[in-house]
Design a protein around this motif. Structure first.
Motif, mmCIF file in Angstrom:
data_model
loop_
_atom_site.group_PDB
_atom_site.id
_atom_site.type_symbol
_atom_site.label_atom_id
_atom_site.label_comp_id
_atom_site.label_asym_id
_atom_site.label_seq_id
_atom_site.Cartn_x
_atom_site.Cartn_y
_atom_site.Cartn_z
ATOM 1 N N ILE A 178 0.926 -0.446 -0.128
ATOM 2 C CA ILE A 178 -0.355 0.273 -0.411
ATOM 3 C C ILE A 178 0.465 1.443 -0.050
ATOM 4 O O ILE A 178 0.877 2.538 -0.497
ATOM 5 N N PHE A 179 1.997 1.373 0.810
ATOM 6 C CA PHE A 179 2.888 2.274 0.414
ATOM 7 C C PHE A 179 3.358 2.684 -0.537
ATOM 8 O O PHE A 179 3.683 3.990 -1.020
ATOM 9 N N MET A 180 4.256 1.949 -0.867
ATOM 10 C CA MET A 180 5.019 1.952 -2.373
ATOM 11 C C MET A 180 3.831 2.400 -3.616
ATOM 12 O O MET A 180 4.219 3.078 -4.658
ATOM 13 N N ALA A 181 2.653 1.355 -3.039
ATOM 14 C CA ALA A 181 1.984 2.035 -4.677
ATOM 15 C C ALA A 181 1.153 4.018 -4.609
ATOM 16 O O ALA A 181 0.718 4.410 -5.251
ATOM 17 N N LEU A 182 1.491 3.892 -3.219
ATOM 18 C CA LEU A 182 0.403 5.587 -2.630
ATOM 19 C C LEU A 182 1.896 6.216 -3.008
ATOM 20 O O LEU A 182 1.313 7.291 -4.065
ATOM 21 N N ARG A 183 2.821 5.394 -2.966
ATOM 22 C CA ARG A 183 4.458 6.466 -3.418
ATOM 23 C C ARG A 183 4.247 6.669 -5.122
ATOM 24 O O ARG A 183 4.594 7.984 -5.588
ATOM 25 N N ILE A 184 4.256 5.871 -5.802
ATOM 26 C CA ILE A 184 3.953 5.676 -7.203
ATOM 27 C C ILE A 184 2.613 6.906 -7.465
ATOM 28 O O ILE A 184 2.494 7.866 -8.647
#
Length: 384
Positions: free
Chosen positions: A297-303
């Motif tokens: 979730i964190f990486m997707a939001l960063r993208i």
């Protein structure tokens, strides 16, 4: 003689650059979660690869390839397909009401020869794309509070109502929640959000009396007091709690979960697979898997945050919201913190259409990363 575009040096270099821009760590995390799902499906089948573990892993491998292919698709193509995909999803939902396949007391599937599809999964992607495209062309002021908000409300309400009619209250609530999160992320006035939540609370008693079906009422009452009917409507929650609690700190060990191995735990391969995992690997194993989900979730939001286009930011955020809400609803359900609504744990649970939906969504997220510097226009030249 013409040469295929894939063999032209310039096109090859561009393809290599796109492949290099895929977030492979993100793909690895998804693979680890799906692999854990395969291991758990192997365990609860009594140490057998069939009928769940092998198809789950084979299906994931195909979906991983699909995600990589979709990551290559330009954001302008996603933008152009947004409304058509949404329209197809709504039409398929309407078709379910007419010629849909019934199973377990619900009419949620369409039989298309050798395959069976669940249109409610398709509309999850369609809704995210449609809302992302709509808000891409809407000013911040109008997104905050204006009559324009009736359009996204209708985009959300139509599929949610069709899914609820199947009946599939869990997915309908998930669709509505995803749409609501996207409206808030687009800048919806928090005052209007508060008014809307107050309105929802006010109509809950009326919905309970006049809208919900008898089994849905039973689920809500069971959620409030699961011990009132331990062997009936409260059976699912009670067995799930037993599995969670009996796992303790480190679990009973791989393949040694009595609740799943002795078939006390219902829907152990789908809705309650997380309870099976907690029983075998305990609190430590459960937290480790949840940390993997949080990293995704964190990486997707960063993208989403690095995209130069508003469409890309909204689309990636919408996919992430859907994924996170599925995780939260299923986790709360197996712990007895929410009614049993039939929402699976993404990538961990058995289920073909759900996995395809998740991976297509993450293909869109990866496309946002690969094309993060692209500008998406809303005119006829969007694909030029």
């Amino acid at each position: 003689m013409t040469v295929s575009a894939l063999t032209r040096p310039g096109e090859r270099d561009r393809l290599i650059v796109k492949l290099a821009n895929i977030d492979w760590t993100f793909a690895l995390l998804l693979s680890i979660i799906a692999g854990i799902g395969g291991v758990m499906l192997y365990s609860i089948a009594g140490g057998e690869w069939w009928p769940w573990a092998a198809p789950h892993l084979i299906r994931y491998a195909g979906c991983l390839v699909l995600m990589i292919i979709l990551a290559m698709v330009d954001l302008r193509v996603w933008f152009a397909l947004a409304y058509p995909v949404y329209a197809v999803g709504v039409l398929l939902l309407a078709a379910v009401d007419v010629v849909g396949h019934s199973a377990l007391g619900a009419q949620r599937w369409l039989d298309l020869g050798p395959i069976r599809i669940q249109p409610s999964e398709i509309i999850k992607i369609g809704l995210v794309l449609a809302l992302a495209r709509f808000y891409h062309t809407l000013s911040g002021r109008n997104a905050r509070l204006s009559w324009w908000l009736l359009i996204p409300a209708a985009l959300i309400g139509l599929p949610a109502a069709l899914v609820a009619k199947q009946p599939d209250l869990g997915t309908a609530l998930l669709i509505a929640a995803t749409g609501g999160v996207m409206m808030i992320l687009a800048g919806l006035s928090l005052r209007l959000v508060a008014i809307g939540l107050a309105g929802v609370v006010a109509v809950v008693p009326l919905a309970f009396m006049f809208v919900l079906k008898s089994y849905q009422k039973a689920r809500l009452l069971t959620f409030l007091d699961p011990e009132a009917d331990k062997s009936g409507s409260g059976y699912h929650i009670m067995q799930s709690k037993i599995a969670l609690g009996s796992g303790g700190l480190l679990g009973k060990g791989f393949g040694l979960g009595t609740q799943s191995q002795l078939n006390f735990l219902p829907e152990k391969q789908t809705d309650f697979i997380f309870a099976s995992l907690a029983e075998e690997f305990g609190f430590v194993g459960s937290v480790a898997v949840l940390l993997l989900y949080m990293a995704v979730i964190f990486m997707a939001l960063r993208i989403a945050s690095v995209s130069h286009s508003h469409f890309g930011r909204m689309a990636a955020s919408g996919v992430t919201a859907t994924f996170a809400l599925c995780l939260m609803i299923n986790g709360a359900m197996v712990m007895g913190l929410a009614p049993v609504v039939g929402v699976p744990m993404p990538l961990l649970s058995w289920g073909g259409t759900v996995m395809i939906t998740v991976m297509v969504g993450f293909g869109l997220v990866q496309s946002v990363r690969v094309h993060r510097y692209s500008e998406v226009t809303s005119g006829r030249g969007a694909l030029l």
